[in-house]
Design a protein around this motif. Sequence first.
Motif, mmCIF file in Angstrom:
data_model
loop_
_atom_site.group_PDB
_atom_site.id
_atom_site.type_symbol
_atom_site.label_atom_id
_atom_site.label_comp_id
_atom_site.label_asym_id
_atom_site.label_seq_id
_atom_site.Cartn_x
_atom_site.Cartn_y
_atom_site.Cartn_z
ATOM 1 N N THR A 225 32.540 -35.086 -12.377
ATOM 2 C CA THR A 225 32.426 -35.538 -10.991
ATOM 3 C C THR A 225 31.313 -36.566 -10.814
ATOM 4 O O THR A 225 31.347 -37.349 -9.862
ATOM 5 N N GLN A 316 39.914 -30.941 -12.998
ATOM 6 C CA GLN A 316 39.790 -30.198 -11.747
ATOM 7 C C GLN A 316 40.553 -28.878 -11.824
ATOM 8 O O GLN A 316 40.013 -27.805 -11.508
ATOM 9 N N ASN A 340 32.987 -26.187 -6.108
ATOM 10 C CA ASN A 340 32.756 -27.273 -5.166
ATOM 11 C C ASN A 340 31.321 -27.767 -5.195
ATOM 12 O O ASN A 340 31.062 -28.946 -4.909
ATOM 13 N N TYR A 343 31.496 -30.161 -7.891
ATOM 14 C CA TYR A 343 32.219 -31.352 -7.433
ATOM 15 C C TYR A 343 31.303 -32.254 -6.603
ATOM 16 O O TYR A 343 31.095 -33.432 -6.921
ATOM 17 N N TRP A 347 29.175 -35.587 -7.718
ATOM 18 C CA TRP A 347 29.587 -36.802 -7.014
ATOM 19 C C TRP A 347 28.370 -37.488 -6.383
ATOM 20 O O TRP A 347 28.154 -38.696 -6.547
#
Length: 387
Positions: A225, A316, A340, A343, A347
């Motif tokens: 990510t 993912q 998450n 993620y 990110w």
Amino acid sequence: MTTACEIPTVSVSPLLSRQFVRLLVMVFGSGLSMYLLTSVVPMYLAANGSGGVGAGLSTAAMMFSAVGVELVVPRMLARWGYQVVLGLGLVLLGAPSLMLLASASLPVVLAVCIVRGAGLAILVVGAVALVADLTPPARRGEALGVYGVAVGVPAVIGLPLGVYLIDVVGFGALFVLAAVASLAGLVMLIGLPARIAVEEQHVKVLGGVRRSGLLMPTLVFAAVTVAAGISVTFLPLAVAGDRQSMVASALLLQAIAAPAARWLAGRYADRVGPAKLLAPALVLAAVGAGSLIFLPSPIAILIGSTCFGAGFGAAQNLTLTLMYNRVDRSRYGQVSALWNLAYDGGWGLGALAFGAIVGGTGYPVAFALTAAVVALAVVPAVRASAA
């Protein structure tokens, strides 16, 4: 008792129940709200005097806000249930987009990104946990693949469309569209479970991560990510302004490849196990990220974006399925939050770090470092497949 002529029937639970379809529609709208502005907000800042640092800060602000809120979403779900919590997420993700109509100053934009990040956190953690609750365990990989398509199709539409529509309808219309796309999902909450399925929930997101086997897939996914946040934030800025149509095409190919690979990975993960497929997915993502060192070659951009999208999409599904397979139902909220966190944290960290170093290294070197981060994650993935 069956006779010799009778064939026993096997009951197969349906995958697309009415509740699951409602969830997918809601996810589609909120995803569209996010992806329409993912590359647009950095360009909005750049067009109004905030350069690469501002672009990186906008992505980082949203994702780090999401990381902070994701730590408490399992506790929110246990206390208030799916309907209330998901409704709050839809409002926080959609409504603040309208504030961008009033100002393009960096503090206002960052504040909007922070609030939208909180909404995003609530939606992704709640939705992924609800997928696991609504679908049969034997088809979990496929269900997560279908969910991945519902999340990925908005990226297919939103990422390139947002960049394209800037010159057609302007920033303001895009901000309104993003708000409507999220808020419309409130209707889909009718009929979804009000409460979580298991009374006793493991609400401490970071508790027992190493012992439960969740640490490795969390860190591996975070590495991928990092590259994802970089590609959607900086690819439009790395290519000359008169070639934005090519950037839109690259983002479109990446967005198409990700959900397709996510669905295929889920189908095969149910048969052979997610660990065996994880390392090849990471290799593909690393190759795709590494291809961007050949900027501004159109072939490198288009092929690299496609390869990265496929590897990212597969990773993912595989990491999430692997994590769910290692825990009991009381930890579903924890798994969703951890995944998450990886993620959004990856990110945001990728965008922030890339924005800080690209001025000194240039885009090719910075993209090479990005590929190296993904490549390092192959090592623990290979070990997991051999275990």
